[in-house]
Design an enzyme around this catalytic site. Structure first.
Site, short mmCIF file in Angstrom:
data_model
loop_
_atom_site.label_atom_id
_atom_site.label_comp_id
_atom_site.label_asym_id
_atom_site.label_seq_id
_atom_site.Cartn_x
_atom_site.Cartn_y
_atom_site.Cartn_z
N GLU A 170 9.78 2.17 -1.87
CA GLU A 170 11.22 1.92 -1.86
C GLU A 170 11.65 1.46 -3.26
O GLU A 170 11.37 0.34 -3.67
CB GLU A 170 11.58 0.88 -0.80
CG GLU A 170 11.24 1.33 0.61
CD GLU A 170 11.38 0.22 1.63
OE1 GLU A 170 12.54 -0.18 1.91
OE2 GLU A 170 10.36 -0.26 2.14
N GLU A 192 6.16 -4.56 -4.98
CA GLU A 192 7.15 -4.50 -3.91
C GLU A 192 7.69 -3.09 -3.70
O GLU A 192 8.13 -2.74 -2.61
CB GLU A 192 8.32 -5.45 -4.21
CG GLU A 192 8.00 -6.91 -3.98
CD GLU A 192 7.73 -7.22 -2.52
OE1 GLU A 192 8.54 -6.82 -1.66
OE2 GLU A 192 6.68 -7.82 -2.22
N LYS A 245 13.80 -2.03 -4.15
CA LYS A 245 13.38 -3.37 -3.74
C LYS A 245 13.22 -4.23 -4.99
O LYS A 245 12.65 -3.79 -5.99
CB LYS A 245 12.07 -3.32 -2.97
CG LYS A 245 12.18 -2.63 -1.61
CD LYS A 245 10.98 -2.93 -0.73
CE LYS A 245 11.03 -4.36 -0.23
NZ LYS A 245 9.96 -4.63 0.75
N GLU A 289 3.77 -6.47 10.31
CA GLU A 289 3.68 -5.99 8.93
C GLU A 289 2.31 -6.31 8.39
O GLU A 289 1.82 -7.43 8.52
CB GLU A 289 4.71 -6.64 8.00
CG GLU A 289 6.12 -6.14 8.08
CD GLU A 289 7.00 -6.77 7.01
OE1 GLU A 289 6.46 -7.19 5.95
OE2 GLU A 289 8.22 -6.86 7.21
#
Length: 480
Positions: A317, A326, A320, A263
């Site tokens: 997303e 985030e 999240k 990541e």
């Protein structure tokens, strides 16, 4: 507990050497959202972008089935909440492999299993279960004849380090060394696996902007940071952090275990206190990282070992938790439109389609078909000076209606365009056509973005004009 043996595994070796020689870019496919495209659509998106490696956070059947026959290599995950059972019972990992690996492999090219994720920071304290779980998963792969083609590892957060500066002084936290790191690294070495590490220079920069320069964090030109212990000069925080992990491994005599960055990324949006979170910075970080990886360059400590990196993440997303950042790490919006444009393949690098140094990576698609006879399309030379001439962004009537609708939805939603004038009863509702409404929304987005390069494209659904659009009596703004 079953034992494991050292594998000669020519297949694993050849696979690793192939990846290491050229460097590889993959993408994390997270799904903590309620507005994402179907897995089959996602697979097509990955193929269109030339991405041939993807990392998942589970073993979702629908996703693995969609990836079948795609020639996209896949890393799957056994989640943290299953570590206890996986560590205590070989029968559990046998059953897990039977349900989550065997039905899909080899049509779905599962190449690795991530056992847990950032386990050391898991508030449920699953650390003691990690290495036993990894060994049991591996033993199950041996049992079913898959250990020579599927590796086993676990992604570590950089917080596993006690020291990270200077890089040569990198060390693991003392309470992790004997119970976890030594047995884990020994396991990885014996089984031909890589150490998975998650690295985010964004966090270090946002926490210490007084010391860390933005250029250093984004791989841009800078004077560099010299390691006082060995004289190595670092031109990027990413490389410095990665070499700190190598140093920590070397301190335990395991620096021959390869590292895989599972990541890394940079948010395109963040809270006011999240310094550096912007689309331009995200494009610079990810774009320059991709260039580094695909040109085969390693780190100052390991210059001849090109990098294997998974960008985080494929999509924004929306479910999240946490700060705004985030929910804004994606390369794509849920409607599959790019948040910003960066190369993901060597072909993309060679095409010269992005602005140098990644600072502004989107470009106007000058190949978009233009309706005639009016309004006229802006010439390529005019685009460069679009901030000083009157230009408007309008819908391309030749684009598919589905593409126009998706772009309109984005512009009025996440794009932040002012779409109030095209609501029923408002000044620009008439003419009530998709093209007219999309044109107003596209122009609003374009003007709000200060007519920036690449802000009037929408994947070919829009283009620039130099005459005021003619849609009834509606007046299109030239600024906000």
């Amino acid at each position: 507990m079953a034992t494991f043996t050292i594998l000669p595994s020519l297949l694993i070796l050849l696979s690793f050497l192939s990846v290491a020689y050229s460097g590889s870019i993959g993408i994390n496919y997270g799904r903590i959202a309620n507005n994402l495209p179907s897995p089959s659509q996602v697979v097509q998106l990955l193929k269109t972008q030339g991405v041939n490696r993807v990392k998942l956070y589970d073993t979702d059947s629908t996703v693995l089935t969609a990836l079948s026959g795609s020639n996209i290599s896949v890393t799957v995950a056994l989640p943290n909440e299953q570590l206890s059972d996986a560590a205590s019972k070989q029968s559990f990992t046998d059953s897990w492999a039977q349900s989550n690996i065997l039905p899909y492999y080899p049509k779905t090219l599962i190449e690795s299993i991530a056992v847990g994720n950032e386990v050391f920071v898991d508030p449920k304290n699953t650390t003691p279960f990690l290495v036993p779980a990894m060994k049991n998963v591996y033993s199950s792969l041996v049992k079913y004849g898959l250990a020579s083609s599927i590796t086993v590892s676990s992604p570590l957060a950089l917080t596993a380090l006690q020291n990270s500066y200077p890089s040569s002084s990198g060390s693991f936290k003392t309470d992790l060394i004997e119970p976890v790191m030594k047995p884990m690294l020994s396991f990885l070495k014996q089984t031909g696996s890589s150490l998975m590490v998650n690295i985010y220079p964004f966090f270090a920069y946002a926490a210490d902007t007084d010391t860390i320069s933005l250029d250093y964090a984004l791989f841009r030109d800078n004077k560099g940071v010299t390691d006082p212990n060995n004289g190595l000069v670092y031109k990027s925080l990413f490389e410095a952090q990665m070499d700190a992990v190598y140093a920590a491994m070397k301190a335990l005599n395991f620096d021959d275990v390869p590292i895989e960055i599972t990541e890394t990324g940079w948010p395109s949006k963040g809270d006011e206190n999240e310094a550096g979170a912007s689309a331009d910075n995200a494009a610079a970080y990810n774009g320059n990282l991709v260039r580094k990886v695909l040109t085969g360059r390693g780190t100052p400590l390991k210059p001849n070992e090109p990098l294997n990196v998974y960008l985080f993440a494929l999509f924004n997303e929306n479910q999240k938790p946490g700060p705004i950042s985030e929910r804004n790490y994606g390369l794509f919006y849920p409607n599959q439109q790019k948040v910003y444009d960066i190369p993901l393949t060597k072909e993309g690098l060679n095409s010269g389609s992005t602005v140098n140094n990644g600072s502004k990576s989107q470009v106007v698609n000058t190949q978009s078909p233009s309706p005639s006879p009016s309004p006229p399309l802006v010439n390529a030379s005019d685009v460069e000076t679009s901030k000083v001439v009157n230009t408007w962004c309008v819908a391309n009537e030749k684009a598919p209606r589905k593409k126009l609708q998706a772009a309109l939805d984005y512009a009025c939603g996440e794009g932040g365009a002012d779409c109030h004038p095209i609501q029923p009863g408002a000044t620009c509702y008439n003419p009530a056509s998709l093209e007219a409404h999309a044109s107003y929304a596209f122009n609003s987005y374009y003007q709000k973005k200060a007519r920036g390069t690449g802000t009037c494209d929408f994947n070919g659904a829009a283009y620039l004009v130099t005459q005021h659009p003619k849609y009834g009596s509606c007046k299109f703004p030239t600024g906000y």
